[in-house]
Design an enzyme around this catalytic site. Structure first.
Site, PDB file in Angstrom:
ATOM      1  N   LYS A 194      -1.484   0.001 -25.046  1.00 24.93           N
ATOM      2  CA  LYS A 194      -1.504   0.266 -26.524  1.00 24.93           C
ATOM      3  C   LYS A 194      -0.287   0.235 -27.206  1.00 24.93           C
ATOM      4  O   LYS A 194       0.599  -0.691 -26.667  1.00 24.93           O
ATOM      5  CB  LYS A 194      -2.037   1.556 -26.698  1.00 24.93           C
ATOM      6  CG  LYS A 194      -3.647   1.757 -26.094  1.00 24.93           C
ATOM      7  CD  LYS A 194      -4.272   3.060 -26.653  1.00 24.93           C
ATOM      8  CE  LYS A 194      -5.874   2.952 -26.090  1.00 24.93           C
ATOM      9  NZ  LYS A 194      -6.063   3.198 -24.867  1.00 24.93           N
ATOM     10  N   ARG A 200      -1.222  -2.131 -18.391  1.00 27.99           N
ATOM     11  CA  ARG A 200      -2.504  -1.352 -18.261  1.00 27.99           C
ATOM     12  C   ARG A 200      -2.822  -0.132 -17.524  1.00 27.99           C
ATOM     13  O   ARG A 200      -2.453  -0.619 -16.399  1.00 27.99           O
ATOM     14  CB  ARG A 200      -3.911  -2.259 -18.219  1.00 27.99           C
ATOM     15  CG  ARG A 200      -4.066  -3.241 -19.334  1.00 27.99           C
ATOM     16  CD  ARG A 200      -5.441  -3.785 -19.350  1.00 27.99           C
ATOM     17  NE  ARG A 200      -6.463  -2.616 -19.746  1.00 27.99           N
ATOM     18  CZ  ARG A 200      -6.792  -2.344 -20.873  1.00 27.99           C
ATOM     19  NH1 ARG A 200      -6.443  -3.294 -21.795  1.00 27.99           N
ATOM     20  NH2 ARG A 200      -7.671  -1.438 -21.119  1.00 27.99           N
ATOM     21  N   THR A 253      -2.418   6.604 -22.172  1.00 26.62           N
ATOM     22  CA  THR A 253      -2.433   5.212 -21.366  1.00 26.62           C
ATOM     23  C   THR A 253      -0.965   4.715 -21.391  1.00 26.62           C
ATOM     24  O   THR A 253      -0.133   4.967 -22.408  1.00 26.62           O
ATOM     25  CB  THR A 253      -3.344   4.251 -22.264  1.00 26.62           C
ATOM     26  OG1 THR A 253      -3.179   4.255 -23.568  1.00 26.62           O
ATOM     27  CG2 THR A 253      -4.893   4.571 -21.920  1.00 26.62           C
ATOM     28  N   ASP A 260      -5.079  14.328 -25.213  1.00 27.85           N
ATOM     29  CA  ASP A 260      -5.337  12.988 -24.675  1.00 27.85           C
ATOM     30  C   ASP A 260      -4.832  11.896 -25.722  1.00 27.85           C
ATOM     31  O   ASP A 260      -5.460  11.439 -26.803  1.00 27.85           O
ATOM     32  CB  ASP A 260      -6.838  12.733 -24.700  1.00 27.85           C
ATOM     33  CG  ASP A 260      -7.252  11.335 -24.001  1.00 27.85           C
ATOM     34  OD1 ASP A 260      -6.259  10.597 -23.866  1.00 27.85           O
ATOM     35  OD2 ASP A 260      -8.375  11.001 -23.993  1.00 27.85           O
ATOM     36  N   GLU A 277      -0.145   5.033  -0.459  1.00 27.09           N
ATOM     37  CA  GLU A 277      -0.751   6.216  -0.654  1.00 27.09           C
ATOM     38  C   GLU A 277       0.104   7.594  -0.452  1.00 27.09           C
ATOM     39  O   GLU A 277       0.879   7.729   0.439  1.00 27.09           O
ATOM     40  CB  GLU A 277      -2.033   6.535   0.367  1.00 27.09           C
ATOM     41  CG  GLU A 277      -3.187   5.501   0.192  1.00 27.09           C
ATOM     42  CD  GLU A 277      -4.346   6.103   1.137  1.00 27.09           C
ATOM     43  OE1 GLU A 277      -5.499   5.885   0.951  1.00 27.09           O
ATOM     44  OE2 GLU A 277      -3.995   6.796   2.377  1.00 27.09           O
ATOM     45  N   TYR A 279       0.852  -1.122  -0.032  1.00 23.66           N
ATOM     46  CA  TYR A 279      -0.185  -0.116   0.093  1.00 23.66           C
ATOM     47  C   TYR A 279       0.822   1.241   0.029  1.00 23.66           C
ATOM     48  O   TYR A 279       1.741   1.444   0.710  1.00 23.66           O
ATOM     49  CB  TYR A 279      -0.939  -0.130   1.229  1.00 23.66           C
ATOM     50  CG  TYR A 279      -2.242   0.179   1.032  1.00 23.66           C
ATOM     51  CD1 TYR A 279      -2.894   1.336   0.241  1.00 23.66           C
ATOM     52  CD2 TYR A 279      -3.293  -0.879   1.091  1.00 23.66           C
ATOM     53  CE1 TYR A 279      -4.167   1.352  -0.138  1.00 23.66           C
ATOM     54  CE2 TYR A 279      -4.409  -0.542   0.808  1.00 23.66           C
ATOM     55  CZ  TYR A 279      -4.979   0.589   0.033  1.00 23.66           C
ATOM     56  OH  TYR A 279      -6.222   0.636  -0.198  1.00 23.66           O
TER      57      TYR A 279
HETATM   58  C1  PLP Z   1      -8.168   8.805 -26.593  1.00 25.16           C
HETATM   59  C2  PLP Z   1      -8.354   7.737 -25.371  1.00 25.16           C
HETATM   60  N1  PLP Z   1      -8.693   8.325 -24.027  1.00 25.16           N
HETATM   61  C3  PLP Z   1      -8.958   7.768 -22.906  1.00 25.16           C
HETATM   62  C4  PLP Z   1      -8.865   6.527 -23.190  1.00 25.16           C
HETATM   63  C5  PLP Z   1      -9.183   5.482 -21.882  1.00 25.16           C
HETATM   64  O1  PLP Z   1      -8.272   4.791 -21.402  1.00 25.16           O
HETATM   65  P1  PLP Z   1      -9.007   3.599 -20.349  1.00 25.16           P
HETATM   66  O2  PLP Z   1      -9.566   2.378 -21.273  1.00 25.16           O
HETATM   67  O3  PLP Z   1      -7.325   2.865 -19.779  1.00 25.16           O
HETATM   68  O4  PLP Z   1      -9.537   4.073 -19.389  1.00 25.16           O
HETATM   69  C6  PLP Z   1      -8.778   5.688 -24.236  1.00 25.16           C
HETATM   70  C7  PLP Z   1      -8.592   4.187 -24.399  1.00 25.16           C
HETATM   71  O5  PLP Z   1      -8.979   3.653 -25.602  1.00 25.16           O
HETATM   72  C8  PLP Z   1      -8.489   6.474 -25.406  1.00 25.16           C
HETATM   73  O6  PLP Z   1      -8.232   5.969 -26.730  1.00 25.16           O
END
Ligand code: PLP
Length: 412
Positions: free
Chosen positions: A234, A240, A231, A205, A61, A59
């Site tokens: 991918k 993950r 992420t 993003d 935090e 743990y």
């Molecule tokens: C552009 C984008 N944002 C956010 C996410 C979310 O990722 P997660 O599935 O790990 O929550 C994804 C997942 O495919 C994504 O393609």
């Protein structure tokens, strides 16, 4: 199957044969079919080893040097290593590696920069925006006032003129660029410009292209965006999970938005696995991999177009392709089912034109297996043959099994 897998499976088989069968069944599925889901990949045995390590017991935090729990000496080192590797890999001043997923990273970015009710401009969901970009089914659509930009119906390319007009009209607090299905590079300099003009934060993003960025095969959003969410799975090929990159000016706000605002204890086994993946992604071998991912996607896209599918934007700059199989007499949903029966696993997606569903494919996993452009050309022909009904799915399934057998994801 790798040695690690076999040992884990042996331990599980003794203690929980039911679960062991599930694990082995999934390993077999992954090894005998083709993983064309654009968001998936095969992590290295080293990443899997970190994930399955005793760090899972800890743990932690808080942040390194400021934890709410005792005994964090070693995991502090692991987290600092992950942070330093992420900063070096992407040229960022600050990295937070605690986000449990891509969605958690986006939630934290919004929490750091926005207040409920603020206006946010993002790619609309029908054009490839993620759920966290304003879906009414997601916190984002409930708590913020999202305005969606789109893509040109003809070219499938982001309509940058519309982005500019909407930004000037709505004066959003933040602009989000990034998508689950956009196959082309994003013009981050354009987004920076318009964000500056209207006084908005720019959030990239970059969940999908971040692995390509690491390998030098796609433009880096870090110099342009205030905050970059991604992420670590991918193309990046880590565990993950999520991460957030930003400048030093926003570091404290981002960290507090992750913990304690939106998350509890950090998952230290995953953070260690992220460190391993960042280390791997900094190697010349990974750069070669990232460029091969794109070369494979380009070949696959060209092959699909030659077979008569309509490839969105006419091709791809990345690992990702979206295509309309309608000219072959089948819609995306049916096509996905038929292809799954033939051992080709992929997704449906929205298409920029009309209501029909299309197909979304990616080359990250098959490239990790060692496949190249020759296999992609072969795959495009097989896929189209199945959709046209010329190749029986059982026969295609055997051919896929044979191909996959030549490129095991975990040799040895
Ligand atoms: C552009 C984008 N944002 C956010 C996410 C979310 O990722 P997660 O599935 O790990 O929550 C994804 C997942 O495919 C994504 O393609």
């Amino acid at each position: 199957m790798s040695v690690t897998h076999t040992l884990e499976a042996d331990v599980l088989r003794r203690q929980d044969p039911e679960l062991a069968d599930i694990l082995l069944g999934e390993s077999d599925r992954q090894a005998t079919t083709l993983q064309l889901v654009a968001a998936e990949n095969f992590t290295s045995p080293a990443v899997l080893a970190a994930l399955g390590s005793p760090l899972a017991n800890k743990y932690a935090e808080g942040y390194p040097g400021a934890r709410y729990h005792g005994g964090c000496e070693m995991v502090d080192v692991a987290e600092r290593l992950a942070v330093e590797r992420a900063k070096a890999l992407f040229g960022a001043e600050h990295a937070n590696v605690q986000s449990h997923s891509g969605s958690s990273a986006v939630l934290a970015a919004y929490a750091a920069l926005l207040r409920p009710g603020d206006t946010v401009l993002a790619l609309g969901l029908p054009y490839g925006g993620h759920l966290t970009h304003g879906s009414p089914a997601n916190f984002s659509g409930r708590w913020f006032d999202f305005v969606g930009y789109g893509v040109d119906a003809e070219t499938g390319l982001i309509d940058y003129d519309q982005v500019r007009t909407l930004a000037r009209n709505h004066r959003p607090k933040a602009i989000v660029c990034g998508s689950i299905a956009y196959p082309r590079h994003i013009d981050y300099a354009f987004f920076r410009d318009i964000a500056d003009e209207v006084g908005a934060y720019l959030i990239a993003d970059a969940a999908h292209p971040m692995g390509l960025v690491a390998g030098g095969a796609a433009p880096n959003p870090v110099p342009y965006a205030d905050v970059v969410c991604a992420t670590t799975h991918k193309v990046l090929r880590g565990p993950r999970g999520g991460m957030i990159l930003c400048g030093s000016d926003l570091a404290e706000r981002i960290d507090r938005a992750v913990f304690p605002f939106t998350q509890g204890g950090a998952q230290m086994h995953t953070i260690a696995a992220k460190a391993v993946a960042f280390g791997e992604a900094a190697t010349p071998a990974f750069a070669a991999y990232a460029h091969q991912v794109v070369a494979n996607a380009r070949m696959l896209a060209a092959g699909l177009a030659a077979e008569g599918l309509v490839v969105t934007t006419g091709g791809t700059d990345t690992h990702l392709i979206t295509a309309d199989p309608a000219p072959l007499g089948v819609d995306g949903r049916d096509a996905r089912g038929r292809l799954a029966a033939a051992g080709m696993v992929l997704d449906c997606c929205a298409l920029p034109h009309g209501d029909a569903r299309g197909l979304r494919l990616g080359t990250a996993a098959v490239t990790t297996q060692g496949m190249g452009e020759g296999e992609m050309a072969w795959l495009a022909a097989l896929l189209a043959g199945v959709l046209r009904g010329e190749t029986e799915s059982q026969k295609a399934r055997e051919e896929v099994r044979e191909l996959a057998g030549r490129f095991p994801p975990y040799p040895g």
